[in-house]
Design a protein around this motif. Structure first.
Motif, mmCIF file in Angstrom:
data_model
loop_
_atom_site.group_PDB
_atom_site.id
_atom_site.type_symbol
_atom_site.label_atom_id
_atom_site.label_comp_id
_atom_site.label_asym_id
_atom_site.label_seq_id
_atom_site.Cartn_x
_atom_site.Cartn_y
_atom_site.Cartn_z
ATOM 1 N N THR A 180 34.306 -22.377 -48.937
ATOM 2 C CA THR A 180 34.586 -21.803 -50.251
ATOM 3 C C THR A 180 33.591 -22.373 -51.248
ATOM 4 O O THR A 180 33.253 -23.550 -51.189
ATOM 5 C CB THR A 180 36.018 -22.144 -50.714
ATOM 6 O OG1 THR A 180 36.937 -21.708 -49.720
ATOM 7 C CG2 THR A 180 36.350 -21.468 -52.026
ATOM 8 N N VAL A 181 33.140 -21.521 -52.140
ATOM 9 C CA VAL A 181 32.246 -21.965 -53.204
ATOM 10 C C VAL A 181 32.880 -21.559 -54.534
ATOM 11 O O VAL A 181 33.393 -20.449 -54.672
ATOM 12 C CB VAL A 181 30.818 -21.384 -53.029
ATOM 13 C CG1 VAL A 181 30.804 -19.881 -53.086
ATOM 14 C CG2 VAL A 181 29.863 -21.952 -54.043
ATOM 15 N N GLU A 182 32.888 -22.504 -55.475
ATOM 16 C CA GLU A 182 33.444 -22.220 -56.799
ATOM 17 C C GLU A 182 32.325 -22.337 -57.823
ATOM 18 O O GLU A 182 31.538 -23.282 -57.797
ATOM 19 C CB GLU A 182 34.561 -23.206 -57.143
ATOM 20 C CG GLU A 182 35.785 -23.013 -56.292
ATOM 21 C CD GLU A 182 36.914 -23.959 -56.659
ATOM 22 O OE1 GLU A 182 36.919 -24.486 -57.791
ATOM 23 O OE2 GLU A 182 37.788 -24.165 -55.812
ATOM 24 N N SER A 183 32.300 -21.369 -58.702
ATOM 25 C CA SER A 183 31.307 -21.383 -59.780
ATOM 26 C C SER A 183 32.042 -21.303 -61.107
ATOM 27 O O SER A 183 33.270 -21.207 -61.140
ATOM 28 C CB SER A 183 30.352 -20.193 -59.637
ATOM 29 O OG SER A 183 31.028 -18.987 -59.966
ATOM 30 N N ASN A 208 22.544 -23.339 -56.074
ATOM 31 C CA ASN A 208 21.778 -22.535 -57.029
ATOM 32 C C ASN A 208 20.291 -22.862 -56.982
ATOM 33 O O ASN A 208 19.458 -21.962 -57.090
ATOM 34 C CB ASN A 208 22.270 -22.760 -58.462
ATOM 35 C CG ASN A 208 23.687 -22.288 -58.678
ATOM 36 O OD1 ASN A 208 24.579 -23.114 -58.813
ATOM 37 N ND2 ASN A 208 23.916 -20.997 -58.692
ATOM 38 N N GLU A 209 19.970 -24.134 -56.833
ATOM 39 C CA GLU A 209 18.576 -24.571 -56.885
ATOM 40 C C GLU A 209 17.772 -24.145 -55.662
ATOM 41 O O GLU A 209 16.593 -23.813 -55.773
ATOM 42 C CB GLU A 209 18.509 -26.100 -57.013
ATOM 43 C CG GLU A 209 19.081 -26.621 -58.312
ATOM 44 C CD GLU A 209 19.324 -28.123 -58.298
ATOM 45 O OE1 GLU A 209 19.721 -28.630 -59.348
ATOM 46 O OE2 GLU A 209 19.110 -28.785 -57.258
ATOM 47 N N GLY A 243 20.304 -25.734 -49.913
ATOM 48 C CA GLY A 243 21.683 -25.434 -50.292
ATOM 49 C C GLY A 243 22.519 -24.853 -49.167
ATOM 50 O O GLY A 243 23.531 -24.216 -49.426
ATOM 51 N N TRP A 244 22.115 -25.087 -47.914
ATOM 52 C CA TRP A 244 22.874 -24.562 -46.768
ATOM 53 C C TRP A 244 24.268 -25.187 -46.716
ATOM 54 O O TRP A 244 24.508 -26.252 -47.279
ATOM 55 C CB TRP A 244 22.111 -24.781 -45.463
ATOM 56 C CG TRP A 244 21.803 -26.216 -45.149
ATOM 57 C CD1 TRP A 244 20.749 -26.956 -45.592
ATOM 58 C CD2 TRP A 244 22.580 -27.106 -44.328
ATOM 59 N NE1 TRP A 244 20.822 -28.239 -45.109
ATOM 60 C CE2 TRP A 244 21.929 -28.360 -44.319
ATOM 61 C CE3 TRP A 244 23.756 -26.966 -43.603
ATOM 62 C CZ2 TRP A 244 22.404 -29.456 -43.608
ATOM 63 C CZ3 TRP A 244 24.237 -28.062 -42.893
ATOM 64 C CH2 TRP A 244 23.560 -29.282 -42.898
ATOM 65 N N PHE A 245 25.209 -24.511 -46.040
ATOM 66 C CA PHE A 245 26.595 -24.953 -45.980
ATOM 67 C C PHE A 245 26.942 -25.657 -44.669
ATOM 68 O O PHE A 245 27.554 -26.709 -44.668
ATOM 69 C CB PHE A 245 27.554 -23.766 -46.151
ATOM 70 C CG PHE A 245 27.615 -23.266 -47.555
ATOM 71 C CD1 PHE A 245 28.674 -23.585 -48.373
ATOM 72 C CD2 PHE A 245 26.610 -22.472 -48.071
ATOM 73 C CE1 PHE A 245 28.736 -23.124 -49.679
ATOM 74 C CE2 PHE A 245 26.650 -22.009 -49.366
ATOM 75 C CZ PHE A 245 27.712 -22.333 -50.174
ATOM 76 N N GLY A 295 26.587 -17.527 -60.468
ATOM 77 C CA GLY A 295 26.352 -18.395 -61.618
ATOM 78 C C GLY A 295 26.352 -19.844 -61.153
ATOM 79 O O GLY A 295 26.195 -20.135 -59.973
ATOM 80 N N ASP A 296 26.539 -20.763 -62.084
ATOM 81 C CA ASP A 296 26.447 -22.189 -61.767
ATOM 82 C C ASP A 296 27.568 -22.625 -60.823
ATOM 83 O O ASP A 296 28.748 -22.556 -61.173
ATOM 84 C CB ASP A 296 26.512 -23.028 -63.039
ATOM 85 C CG ASP A 296 25.293 -22.824 -63.926
ATOM 86 O OD1 ASP A 296 24.233 -22.428 -63.400
ATOM 87 O OD2 ASP A 296 25.406 -23.043 -65.147
#
Length: 122
Positions: free
Chosen positions: A53-56, A86-87, A93-95, A31-32
């Motif tokens: 870490t990614v938070e949505s 997301n886009e 959107g690479w880390f 999600g977002d």
């Protein structure tokens, strides 16, 4: 060529540098995205270790290193614009970028066809 893990990370290599991100499938499931915690440049990671870490709006998730190496660059843009995950999950959107310490680990990752078949089972 992209390679994939069953944890939904992708890797694109140029020489001994591997760019790492999450797949469109993973971004959709999350999600977002509202926050991304990136590793420090210089951090050495082993394949399978948590590297970011990614938070949505739904959950927080670890991003695992798909290959072993040293972090040589992070996508600082994600600090101000985490929605880039997301886009454009498989491009802008690479880390992180890793200097590969064991390029042979790439051989164990899935190709496009293998990852597509894997996601169809989920």
């Amino acid at each position: 060529m992209l390679r994939y893990t069953k944890d939904h990370e992708w890797v694109r290599t140029e020489g001994d540098i591997a760019t790492v991100g999450i797949t469109a499938y993973a971004a959709d499931q999350l999600g977002d995205v509202v926050y991304v915690e990136l590793p420090e440049v210089g951090l050495k990671v082993k394949k399978g270790e948590s590297a970011a870490t990614v938070e949505s709006v739904k959950a927080a998730s670890d991003i695992y290193a798909p290959v072993s190496g040293e972090v040589v660059e992070v996508n600082a843009e994600l600090g101000d614009a985490p929605q880039r995950v997301n886009e454009a999950p498989e491009t802008g959107g690479w880390f992180m970028k890793l200097r590969l310490s064991n390029p042979a680990e790439l051989d164990a990752l899935l190709d496009d066809e293998g990852y597509g078949a894997f996601t169809e089972t989920l």
